[in-house]
Design an enzyme around this catalytic site. Structure first.
Site, PDB file in Angstrom:
ATOM      1  N   TRP A  87      -4.337  -0.399 -10.655  1.00 57.95           N
ATOM      2  CA  TRP A  87      -3.228  -0.441 -11.630  1.00 57.95           C
ATOM      3  C   TRP A  87      -2.673  -1.841 -11.792  1.00 57.95           C
ATOM      4  O   TRP A  87      -2.029  -2.168 -12.772  1.00 57.95           O
ATOM      5  CB  TRP A  87      -2.125   0.551 -11.234  1.00 57.95           C
ATOM      6  CG  TRP A  87      -1.317   0.143 -10.009  1.00 57.95           C
ATOM      7  CD1 TRP A  87      -1.801  -0.287  -8.825  1.00 57.95           C
ATOM      8  CD2 TRP A  87       0.112   0.124  -9.905  1.00 57.95           C
ATOM      9  NE1 TRP A  87      -0.781  -0.563  -7.949  1.00 57.95           N
ATOM     10  CE2 TRP A  87       0.415  -0.310  -8.582  1.00 57.95           C
ATOM     11  CE3 TRP A  87       1.157   0.448 -10.755  1.00 57.95           C
ATOM     12  CZ2 TRP A  87       1.724  -0.433  -8.108  1.00 57.95           C
ATOM     13  CZ3 TRP A  87       2.460   0.328 -10.288  1.00 57.95           C
ATOM     14  CH2 TRP A  87       2.737  -0.120  -8.979  1.00 57.95           C
ATOM     15  N   ASP A  88      -2.948  -2.698 -10.808  1.00 61.14           N
ATOM     16  CA  ASP A  88      -2.547  -4.103 -10.878  1.00 61.14           C
ATOM     17  C   ASP A  88      -2.868  -4.696 -12.249  1.00 61.14           C
ATOM     18  O   ASP A  88      -2.107  -5.488 -12.797  1.00 61.14           O
ATOM     19  CB  ASP A  88      -3.314  -4.947  -9.847  1.00 61.14           C
ATOM     20  CG  ASP A  88      -3.237  -4.424  -8.432  1.00 61.14           C
ATOM     21  OD1 ASP A  88      -3.258  -3.188  -8.258  1.00 61.14           O
ATOM     22  OD2 ASP A  88      -3.215  -5.242  -7.495  1.00 61.14           O
ATOM     23  N   GLU A 131       3.324   2.735  -0.666  1.00 62.74           N
ATOM     24  CA  GLU A 131       2.275   3.434   0.084  1.00 62.74           C
ATOM     25  C   GLU A 131       2.624   3.676   1.553  1.00 62.74           C
ATOM     26  O   GLU A 131       1.804   4.191   2.299  1.00 62.74           O
ATOM     27  CB  GLU A 131       0.954   2.666  -0.052  1.00 62.74           C
ATOM     28  CG  GLU A 131       0.433   2.710  -1.491  1.00 62.74           C
ATOM     29  CD  GLU A 131      -0.717   1.743  -1.756  1.00 62.74           C
ATOM     30  OE1 GLU A 131      -0.920   0.820  -0.930  1.00 62.74           O
ATOM     31  OE2 GLU A 131      -1.405   1.896  -2.784  1.00 62.74           O
ATOM     32  N   LYS A 172       7.169  -0.239   1.362  1.00 70.03           N
ATOM     33  CA  LYS A 172       6.224  -1.354   1.293  1.00 70.03           C
ATOM     34  C   LYS A 172       6.514  -2.220   0.078  1.00 70.03           C
ATOM     35  O   LYS A 172       6.442  -3.446   0.133  1.00 70.03           O
ATOM     36  CB  LYS A 172       4.812  -0.767   1.192  1.00 70.03           C
ATOM     37  CG  LYS A 172       3.675  -1.758   1.136  1.00 70.03           C
ATOM     38  CD  LYS A 172       2.331  -1.012   1.056  1.00 70.03           C
ATOM     39  CE  LYS A 172       1.162  -1.950   0.855  1.00 70.03           C
ATOM     40  NZ  LYS A 172      -0.081  -1.222   0.573  1.00 70.03           N
ATOM     41  N   GLN A 173       6.870  -1.556  -1.036  1.00 73.20           N
ATOM     42  CA  GLN A 173       7.018  -2.256  -2.311  1.00 73.20           C
ATOM     43  C   GLN A 173       7.822  -1.350  -3.221  1.00 73.20           C
ATOM     44  O   GLN A 173       7.959  -0.162  -2.956  1.00 73.20           O
ATOM     45  CB  GLN A 173       5.640  -2.554  -2.889  1.00 73.20           C
ATOM     46  CG  GLN A 173       4.867  -1.288  -3.287  1.00 73.20           C
ATOM     47  CD  GLN A 173       3.395  -1.570  -3.487  1.00 73.20           C
ATOM     48  OE1 GLN A 173       2.622  -1.420  -2.552  1.00 73.20           O
ATOM     49  NE2 GLN A 173       3.029  -1.959  -4.679  1.00 73.20           N
TER      50      GLN A 173
END
Lengths: 731, 731
Positions: free
Chosen positions: B332-333, B472, B585-586
């Protein structure tokens, strides 16, 4: 330098092609250069198997640089532990000559501060020559991480790696198989179709992964050692080829499994036992001169590493199994420089080496025929089949092609082989060899010379014109002393032994004479040639002219020496026209006196030594040892010692500047001869041994053993005394 | 750091895998890591061609590390000039971003005191993407010896070189041909049967020797330069594959010959011209902050290096063409992080990237079907065919197998593709793309979500359970906000565009609806799902729960930062049980606000930013840029600048610690977005552009260009002013 007389020590971890040669391990069958596992890419690894040659795109057949089987990489996590990027905290490498093993200790700190200790032992078995063993102990000194140990067999090795114009890949990997129990591949040479089978097993606890990576095969274990906990890794490798056996995979897997069953320690023990057996005779001790003592021992170690009594279809190359110089070819170096060591110390290996000349006799006969001669003309450079392998062309400094003539006209090799046959017989009484093989060689070589000579009707003499003698500075010369003198000797010896064999071994005589097709008429012709063969030796002045016209050349003497005590070119010499000077590369007249000492009186030796010594540039490593021996014969002791040290240190100090290309095998043999025949003063006079030793003042004693006929002679020399004892030699 | 804003400078010659990534050259088709020619063995060279994947023994398909074609070795006499064994007298390497070229100057002194200067320029043509050019000027500064220049194409490269457990050789060399005019080989991938054709020519005066060395091919020239005389060497290389054409040898020889005819200079000129054209729009200038200015430019350079308008069957990998991290897979980046750059700066490349999703639509449909769903489920990791390529298993630190779930349940990628389709259309007005391709994707993705949801009859709502969201750290969660929110959006957009297309483009509507097989009944169901899809958003408190139950997890906040200003794990956190904490994580909730900013009011953004920012570990390089942009939106300027610098410097300062495995392509895109949408304040509101910039105090000005619909907007921002001019965009 460590004080231990058996140890050659290396204390600097670095890329160094000279040390790769010095730390080569070889067992007569296999040679592996002393490349650091971690520097595989940066150094010049070499893995050679005696007898495996190939030409492909090369100019001539070469001893093939085969897949490197001692690959080992350590990874901490997924980072390759490359010592070149680490701080080297401690490093030591020992060649243990007694054990023919390399011990290495390496302690490195990587950029992340992780300290790893790697201890290793390696050897190529002297007992089972197909086996190569390596064992490591690895300690993650101050960290607690996953470690991968990757053992690899690399199939990208090439000959002439460092010469892009000559670089050749001689093989392709075939029949690769990988499993948990082994990794297996075969190197098939591209033109000669040899097949070398390599099988390996990495013994280490941990998950194992085997991989076929096309150009290499690997076996990896994943280990989770605790900080400070050492673990061990053993690599078992077996190498066989289709020179020995056809069913390669099945047989080599058996060999590997036998080795694994025995285990590293027992294999190492039986190897060391074999070495002990060899050293028991081969060792020479010099008390009072550590440097000479160790240097001499290193040369003996090299000689032991190259002999192989079990393979009579190979012989020893000019650079041993230690590098690619001279393409792994066999020269006269073998018979004249090296063979005496084997004759007197390792006679079974000597016999195998002479058998190599017997197995290539037909090729020598074909070679003579091709050149328009009769008999056997041995090739100047010989490989697997005995055909002439000398390259026709070289290159000068400016890339201009230069014709190489040695393969065409350096004939003396043929007489050198004959000399070796007779020397071997005299020392060993091996009549079995002589009657079945050696005698035939002696006859065919004599026959060659008798056809090679030209009759000069004006001078009523036979001549041998347009040759190169041992001194290669002078090409296309006529009546070279060494060549003519040995040719004559060869013919006369053939006649002498013909008579002797006829009288003493009539059955064997008939068989050989019939095979060779020798007639009374031919023998008569030989006698005529020998009688009338011109030898340029003025018996009145004692001075011998190296070849016709040599004394008319411009005479420049050597007066200066460099820091390695090697001669410096006299001023004004034009290096592109060496034919014009009396300067010589290496002994020629003196060489004849060395090879056949009984044929010259002392005054002749002295006069010629003094003349030629001043004109010899020693541009061959075959040179100094001869001057050492002759110097001692005529009483020039001080210079003899210098020459001895030059030849003994040729590789350890790289004083010819080319040790990176392989060991100087002839010089090693020359060193041994200088010790035994020079300082040790051993001579054969009237078929018995006599000893006329002389030791340098600082030597307290020298002791050595030699095998002569049925006995082992143990010789102990001091400046006051010579003590000789003998015990029976049990073959 | 050099002051020149176009230059990334390297002043230390060393083995350095991070610099290999940073000095990678890529042109959208080919990527070559910045390995020093001389350190080929010691470093981790990588040569990649977009779209060339293979699995073989690897766990999943990998972007193949192909033969390295930029090999060059210099030999003085027969000694390889290895800089690692030389004294480095001078060294400088420049990545010139303006020219997409590497300049290198190396002056070394070898152990014999010989000084050599090597100057080089390299580039991969942006004009003719199959061409790779390298030119060297070599000067033997103080010696007069024969030099060999050996150019080689090496076929021993492997994927995962530094990981012995994962190492794979993906190809074999075939059809090798060497001649004086070229060296040629093909890499045939072992399982996928791609054929990559590489042809090369070494242009240099001197005798030329071409060699097939089995695992490599070489072209060598022998040169006799005078002392101090410089000579030049040019290497022309062309790379094509059977993805483009079948008749590889003939066609590639033509390509090579055309290149040789044009010559290095003209090829370099046309390449630079193409770069100039791209930079004209892509460049962003920040006055007053050299570090930010250059770092941002580097990220833009990376983005330019990866785009390719000419190939719509490939897209951009998470690590670009710069390394092997994530196996060259597309995540998806690409759509969420990188695509906006291409949409607004390089729209033809953006279209090609979206076409990649169209060409893999059928694979996504198959993927959904395989998993029991309808419509198109895009794979979490995608390679050449669009099948799911996520590995099923990884390894924890202790070598235990760990199940990787992202390929199974990180569904949001499918909505991310839909978002990209709509964003592209809005910015470009490219109805041709939308009607023929994008619309179909929008429908099939909506269909997927409508089949993926589960009806909870107790709560009378649709749910999406057992998923992984962008964060994640938390696996197998129910009703992840980001996933549910985007799924709903995806369905609603599909319905909205169905109506719009029906009304405005009835012919195209019919074609697509027929192809997709969409019925009124299905659309009705979509509406029902969208209406009742549960979104865990308490509109009163504004705070959004990342997933059901998140707020019940143990709450540890971040209070410490390391020397790189990255968060430190709060004390007492059990790293093996991250599911149990609110630490993420993000961004996840914040991610939704970044992707669909118009869907959230300012107070909601602020409340959630403040909550989640303190709990975000930034353990993904996808994290900081999002916080930079959101921070600027809600007025948290200081932290936004910190986040911006983190993301802008992720590779140049290697602050994620893994740049050696490839560039952080998503972070590069995020950096650009932070510049444009953050500081630059660009927004699309009601289908028109608006600008709400904010600059850090020390920035004097910022200027950038973007393409929006038919115009190029030139934006110049100071702390006082925003100046916008526009000119027509000529496609």
């Amino acid at each position: 330098m460590t004080a231990n007389k058996w140890i050659i020590e290396d204390t600097k971890f670095e890329v160094n092609n000279v040390k790769e040669t010095i730390f080569t391990l070889a067992n007569g069958k296999i040679g592996v250069r002393g490349t650091h596992e971690e520097l595989f890419e940066a150094e010049t690894p070499g893995t050679y198997v005696a007898g495996i040659f190939d030409k492909s795109e090369a100019q001539v057949k070469e001893l093939v640089n085969l897949p490197y089987f001692w690959g080992l990489r350590i990874y901490i996590g997924n980072e390759f532990l490359n010592p070149l990027e680490c701080e080297i905290l401690d490093y030591k490498r020992h060649l243990n000559m007694k054990e023919a093993a390399i011990y290495r200790y390496l302690k490195v700190k990587d950029k992340k501060g992780r300290i790893t200790i790697i201890r290793g032992i390696k050897f190529l078995s002297f007992k089972k020559r197909n086996l190569a063993l390596a064992k490591y102990e690895i300690t993650p000194e101050n960290y607690d991480e996953k470690i991968y140990i990757e053992h690899f067999i690399d199939g990208t090795t090439k000959n002439s790696k460092k010469n892009p114009a000559e670089k050749v890949k001689h093989y392709k990997l075939k029949n690769t198989k990988v499993s948990n129990d082994y990794i297996y591949t075969e190197a098939h040479t591209r033109e000669s179709h040899y097949k070398v089978s390599i099988i390996s097993f990495l013994d280490c606890r941990g998950n194992k992964i085997s991989k076929d990576l096309d150009d290499s095969i690997t076996q990896t274990v994943e280990i989770f050692p605790k900080k400070g906990e050492k673990f061990s890794v053993t690599v078992y490798t077996s190498i066989i080829s289709n020179r020995e056996i056809e069913n390669l995979f099945t047989e080599n897997l058996k060999e590997l499994n036998k080795a694994k069953d025995m285990g590293f320690e027992k294999l190492f023990d039986e190897h060391k036992k074999e070495l002990e057996r060899l050293w028991k005779i081969a060792n020479i001790d010099i008390e009072g001169d550590e440097k000479a003592d160790k240097a001499l021992r290193f040369n003996i170690f090299v000689l032991l590493s190259m002999g192989n009594p079990d393979d009579e279809k190979v012989s020893i190359a000019a650079k041993g199994l230690h590098g690619e110089g001279y393409k792994g070819h066999v020269f006269w170096d073998t018979e004249i420089y090296m063979l005496p060591f084997y004759i007197y110390v390792y006679p079974k290996a000597a016999r195998a080496m002479l058998m190599y000349r017997y197995h290539t006799l037909q090729a020598a006969i074909n070679n003579a025929r091709k050149n328009g001669y009769k008999g056997a003309q041995y090739p100047w450079e010989s490989a697997d089949t005995g055909e002439e392998e000398t390259p026709k062309w070289g290159e000068d400094y400016y890339g201009n092609k230069v014709r190489i003539w040695t393969g065409d006209i350096e004939y003396h090799i043929t007489a050198d082989v004959a000399v070796a046959i007779v020397e071997y017989l005299k020392a060993t009484n091996d009549w079995d060899f002589f009657l079945n093989y050696g005698f035939e060689i002696l006859l065919e070589t004599a026959r060659f010379w008798s056809s090679r000579v030209e009759f000069n009707s004006k001078k009523e003499r036979y001549e041998i014109n347009n040759v190169i003698g041992p001194d290669e500075f002078h090409e296309h010369v006529n009546n070279n002393f060494y060549t003519n003198f040995l040719a004559k000797w060869n013919i006369l010896k053939a006649i002498e032994y013909t008579n002797f064999v006829k009288n003493n071994y009539p059955k064997e005589y008939e068989k050989t004479i019939k095979k060779v097709g020798l007639t009374e008429k031919e023998i008569k012709h030989w006698k005529e040639v020998a009688n009338k063969l011109y030898i340029p030796w003025d018996k009145k002045s004692h001075l011998i002219e190296q070849f016709e016209g040599y004394f008319n050349l411009e005479d420049k003497k050597i007066t200066e020496f460099d820091e390695k005590n090697m001669p410096v070119w006299p001023k004004g010499v034009d290096l592109s026209n060496l034919n014009n000077y009396q300067l010589i590369k290496q002994p020629d007249v003196i060489m004849a006196m060395f090879v056949l000492p009984q044929e010259f009186d002392d005054i002749t030796k002295k006069v010629n030594y003094e003349y030629y010594e001043q004109r010899t540039m020693h541009k061959s490593s075959l040179s100094p040892s001869i001057y050492a021996i002759l110097g001692l014969t005529i009483g020039n002791h001080e210079k003899a010692y210098q020459h001895f040290m030059r030849t003994a240190l040729v590789d350890l100090e790289n004083n010819q500047g080319n040790t990176e290309h392989g060991i100087h095998a002839a010089s090693a043999g020359g060193t041994w001869q200088a010790a035994i025949f020079g300082f040790g003063g051993m001579r054969i006079e009237n078929d018995t041994l006599s000893f006329h030793p002389w030791l340098p003042k600082h030597w307290k004693s020298m002791s050595y053993k030699i095998i002569f006929k049925e006995n082992i002679y143990n010789v102990f020399i001091t400046n006051q005394n010579v003590k000789i004892t003998k015990i029976p030699y049990l073959k």
